[in-house]
Design a protein around this motif. Structure first.
Motif, PDB file in Angstrom:
ATOM      1  N   PHE A 539       0.828  -0.990  -0.111  1.00  0.00           N
ATOM      2  CA  PHE A 539      -0.322  -0.029  -0.241  1.00  0.00           C
ATOM      3  C   PHE A 539       0.270   1.395  -0.133  1.00  0.00           C
ATOM      4  CE2 PHE A 539       0.425  -1.406   4.005  1.00  0.00           C
ATOM      5  CZ  PHE A 539       1.001  -0.923   4.545  1.00  0.00           C
ATOM      6  N   ARG A 540       0.290   2.135  -0.814  1.00  0.00           N
ATOM      7  CA  ARG A 540       0.730   3.628  -0.560  1.00  0.00           C
ATOM      8  C   ARG A 540       1.550   4.202   0.834  1.00  0.00           C
ATOM      9  NH1 ARG A 540      -2.727   8.051  -1.281  1.00  0.00           N
ATOM     10  NH2 ARG A 540      -2.204   8.647   0.706  1.00  0.00           N
ATOM     11  N   GLU A 542       2.343   6.240   4.104  1.00  0.00           N
ATOM     12  CA  GLU A 542       1.610   7.342   5.004  1.00  0.00           C
ATOM     13  C   GLU A 542       1.547   8.653   4.010  1.00  0.00           C
ATOM     14  OE1 GLU A 542       2.217   5.670   8.258  1.00  0.00           O
ATOM     15  OE2 GLU A 542       0.732   5.189   8.493  1.00  0.00           O
ATOM     16  N   ASP A 616      -3.956  12.636   2.076  1.00  0.00           N
ATOM     17  CA  ASP A 616      -5.310  11.640   3.190  1.00  0.00           C
ATOM     18  C   ASP A 616      -4.718  11.878   4.494  1.00  0.00           C
ATOM     19  OD1 ASP A 616      -6.540  10.664   0.736  1.00  0.00           O
ATOM     20  OD2 ASP A 616      -5.047   9.644   0.402  1.00  0.00           O
ATOM     21  N   ARG A 627      -7.692   6.252   8.189  1.00  0.00           N
ATOM     22  CA  ARG A 627      -7.589   6.403   7.443  1.00  0.00           C
ATOM     23  C   ARG A 627      -7.746   6.242   5.790  1.00  0.00           C
ATOM     24  NH1 ARG A 627      -2.003  10.555   7.699  1.00  0.00           N
ATOM     25  NH2 ARG A 627      -1.848  10.742   9.815  1.00  0.00           N
ATOM     26  N   ARG A 629      -7.619   6.294   1.477  1.00  0.00           N
ATOM     27  CA  ARG A 629      -6.139   6.493   0.725  1.00  0.00           C
ATOM     28  C   ARG A 629      -7.171   6.582  -0.651  1.00  0.00           C
ATOM     29  NH1 ARG A 629      -3.925   1.383   4.362  1.00  0.00           N
ATOM     30  NH2 ARG A 629      -2.283   2.063   4.902  1.00  0.00           N
ATOM     31  N   ASP A 631      -6.628   8.090  -4.680  1.00  0.00           N
ATOM     32  CA  ASP A 631      -4.989   8.181  -5.592  1.00  0.00           C
ATOM     33  C   ASP A 631      -6.197   9.520  -6.294  1.00  0.00           C
ATOM     34  OD1 ASP A 631      -3.391   6.369  -5.506  1.00  0.00           O
ATOM     35  OD2 ASP A 631      -5.107   5.172  -5.950  1.00  0.00           O
ATOM     36  N   THR A 735       5.554   3.594  -2.140  1.00  0.00           N
ATOM     37  CA  THR A 735       4.832   2.070  -1.922  1.00  0.00           C
ATOM     38  C   THR A 735       5.540   1.221  -0.865  1.00  0.00           C
ATOM     39  OG1 THR A 735       4.101   2.176  -3.811  1.00  0.00           O
ATOM     40  CG2 THR A 735       3.512   0.513  -2.724  1.00  0.00           C
TER      41      THR A 735
END
Length: 737
Positions: A539-540, A542, A616, A627, A629, A631, A735
């Protein structure tokens, strides 16, 4: 016209029942399942059942029926004369007779309900339909440690976590993936445990270490790092709604960062989570409370503070108590208590009286400022002595007034401090104050707190919780994907003396955590969201980690821990935020403060740091448990053009030039700094081609090269800077693989 024979039999049966009841008098008690439930179900439940609770009253669930609604207790067991329900059924007083949208109860039916209430309103758990209405939700039952299952893939299992995961995968006939590549794994665990990437030297050392416990030793070093507390403070500060300003229109600065530093220090010291909880909710009430204990109570001083003209101070204070109640329930119980401010909860067994019983713990507090000694610069650069916002208990019993339909001005009955009726009660000898509440929250018998905290930790490390709705463990929340694993971890946390580091070590050393995140087509089709955990999480990063990562790889990062909030470079449009009373300029910090970790960035609620918002981060106006996520195009524009991000690109470009004697070395070094791995042959070729293209362009435009490099740059430095900007914005860089 003579009624049909079946109807005659029903009437006769009813008359016989009434005659029997009358003859038996008080000796015969109406049966809930036979006599009461059919009446309520056919007439009352339409407006006071699962779908709707007019006036906050619900009559299909025993606990909520007995708790009453916004007008107070409806059923006084043993006393029908003082039961509000009976007055409404009879149509007494100025209010309408009930049921409003059905035929009125007959005198005989009213008599049955009255006799049932006078007998103590028995609602037997043995009745099948009563049981169906009061089924205990899984999360309200205290966890018991299950035995890890035996699995065929025993060789894959590193610790009990893997046994539970493997058992589920075997049921789904889905194999786990192989372990992540060493460079990927070390970057993953660095980012997860300290929020910073490994240096090339640290990666090389790990790759060269052939000892079987090489990875575990890396984990132990990271858990002992002073940067561990900084990384794990971030999600906690979302819960605590930590910010450096009051919020609302004026949004004035305030000194709350000592609380933030307390959180960092507590996490670094591996303060047990039960003690961590008690200190923040009631540190001032601990015997021999220290200054640090009192600073910890800043958790509930993070509420917004309204200083606008015309505001009723008492109503504004009341709003902070509402916030404290909702936040406490959300953070430790994973429950949406806010619904019960106005009426009994529609889906969960939380009555309005439960809500105000919890609020009463906080309605008995003062809000002093604690001097800490010494001086610091305030927002305007002047020396308002170092202090902290803390909590203090008032004298007298902790109680409050229930608000009818949640309205501040509509005071109802007085409610004493108490815990929700659907959960195990506080011990009889426990003080009815915030200290008693905090101890109850972390009591071994509380079914929610350990589960909620374990799930929150899992969500940080895997991108989603074992219960995906980390904010809602109630009836409307999602069921756990691995219920036995969740309970095993919850018990493990409690029996492991509430050590968060011990829990995290267990998770990150599991085979489940160490899997590659490369997606197999079969896995993607069978489990697109990876809830079965057949592959590593991807996942991206934070918002704050994106900045910290850029500072670290560029060599700009200031490693100091703690201290006042700082002001990193920001777009010129953020230069000043004007309210109708105040102008609050964004004074960009100089020296080392310019490059502090994102955790220390001044958090202004009405104008959050733009780069974080685009990725975010919340405004911290309220408690945030999860939070989003997203794009968006703004994220790409921020990564490429934000002043702070561009500053990191310039520094990385200089680092590539200074430490690489030839183009191939510069390109490879920049790539390794950003991704922790060496580029492939194709990647190396493409990056060198990009560098050559930029170099040719800047050789023709020296002025453009100087602008890119900050004033005095050659074409090769400008080309490296542009390449560095691209490397910092690679998908792999941003990422967590």
């Amino acid at each position: 016209m003579r009624p049909p024979a079946p109807l005659i039999r029903i009437i006769r049966t009813g008359l016989l029942l009434l005659a029997a009841l009358a003859a038996a008098g008080a000796a015969t008690v109406p049966d809930y399942a036979r006599d009461i439930k059919p009446l309520f179900e056919s007439t009352c439940w339409k407006c006071h059942g699962a779908e709707k609770q007019k006036g906050g009253l619900r009559l299909d669930v025993r606990a909520q029926a007995m708790a009453g609604g916004s007008n107070g207790v409806a059923i006084v067991a043993g006393d029908s004369a003082h039961s509000y329900l009976m007055a409404r059924l009879r149509g007494e007083g100025d209010e309408k007779r009930m049921p409003e949208k059905a035929a009125a109860f007959s005198a005989a039916q009213i008599g049955i309900v009255a006799a049932w209430i006078d007998a103590g309103a028995p609602w037997p758990e043995s009745a099948a339909d009563a049981k169906a209405a009061t089924v205990v939700h899984w999360s309200y039952v205290p966890p018991v440690r299950p035995i890890p299952p035996s699995v065929r893939a025993a060789v894959w299992v590193r610790n009990p976590i893997d046994a539970f995961v493997a058992a589920r995968l075997e049921r789904e006939q889905l194999p786990p993936t192989t372990e992540a590549a060493p460079a990927t794994l070390i970057r993953r665990v660095f980012l997860d445990l300290i929020g910073l990437p490994p240096t090339p030297a640290e990666v090389e050392a790990f790759l060269a270490d052939r000892a079987p416990d090489a990875y575990e030793r890396v984990v132990d070093r990271l858990l002992a790092s002073p940067h561990y507390g900084e990384r794990w403070a971030r999600p906690w500060l979302d819960l605590a709604r930590y910010a450096d300003t009051d919020g609302f229109n004026f949004d004035l600065p305030r000194m709350v960062w000592p609380y933030r530093d307390w959180v960092i220090a507590a996490l670094n010291a591996d303060m047990p989570f039960d003690r961590f909880t008690i200190a923040q909710l009631a540190g001032d009430l601990l015997p021999g409370a220290t200054q640090a204990d009192r600073v910890a109570t800043g958790f509930h001083r993070n509420t917004m503070h309204n200083t606008e003209g015309g505001v009723d101070p008492e109503e504004a204070r009341w709003e902070t108590e509402i916030d404290r109640t909702n936040t406490t329930a959300a953070v430790w119980l994973g429950s949406t208590f806010a619904c019960a401010q106005c009426h009994n909860h529609k889906y969960d067994p939380i009555s309005q009286k439960d809500y105000y019983g919890l609020l009463a713990f906080f309605d008995n507090t003062n809000e002093p400022t604690l001097p800490l000694g010494g001086e610091v610069d305030d927002y305007n650069g002047k020396k308002k002595p170092l202090s902290a916002l803390v909590m203090a208990e008032r004298a007298g019993p902790a109680q409050t007034n229930l608000r009818v339909r949640g309205a501040y001005v509509a005071k109802g009955e007085v409610v004493s401090a108490g815990t929700p009726g659907f959960l195990p009660p506080m011990p009889a000898d426990s003080p009815r104050n915030r200290l008693g509440l905090a101890r109850w929250l972390v009591d071994r018998g509380n079914p929610l707190t350990a589960r909620v905290q374990v799930n929150r930790t899992w969500e940080v490390l895997f991108g989603h919780g074992l219960v995906e709705t980390v904010e809602d463990f109630g009836n409307q929340g999602t069921a756990p994907s691995h219920p036995e694993l969740l309970d095993w971890l919850a018990v493990e946390l409690m029996e492991g003396k509430w050590s968060m580091k011990r829990l995290q070590r267990l998770i990150v050393t599991s085979a489940t955590y160490r899997q590659s995140s490369v997606v197999d087509p079969g896995h993607l089709e069978r489990d697109p969201s990876n809830h079965l955990l057949a592959r590593g999480a991807r996942f991206r990063l934070e918002a704050e980690v994106i900045r910290d990562n850029a500072l670290a790889v560029s060599g700009l990062l200031t490693a100091a821990v703690g201290g006042p909030s700082v002001f990193p470079p920001a777009p010129s449009e953020v230069g000043a935020i004007n309210t109708n009373k105040e102008s609050l300029p964004w004074r960009t910090s100089a020296g080392d403060d310019r490059h502090r970790r994102a955790l220390y960035t001044f958090c202004r609620r009405t104008a959050p740091y733009a780069a974080f918002t685009n990725f975010d981060a919340p405004s911290r106006e309220a408690c945030l448990l999860r939070r989003a996520r997203t794009d968006t195009p703004l994220q790409a524009l921020t990564g490429l053009n934000d002043p702070a991000q561009w500053e990191a690109a310039q520094a990385l470009g200089r680092r590539m030039v200074d430490q690489g004697s030839v183009v191939s070395e510069r390109v490879a070094m920049g790539f390794r700094l950003c991704t922790a791995r060496a580029p492939t042959a194709d990647e190396q070729r493409d990056l060198e081609a990009a560098y050559a293209h930029e170099l040719a362009a800047f050789a023709k435009t020296p002025a453009a090269a100087a602008k890119v490099c900050g004033g005095a740059g050659a074409a090769d430095l400008a080309a490296c800077t542009m390449l560095a900007n691209a490397l910092l914005n690679l998908d792999e860089t941003m990422t967590r693989e």
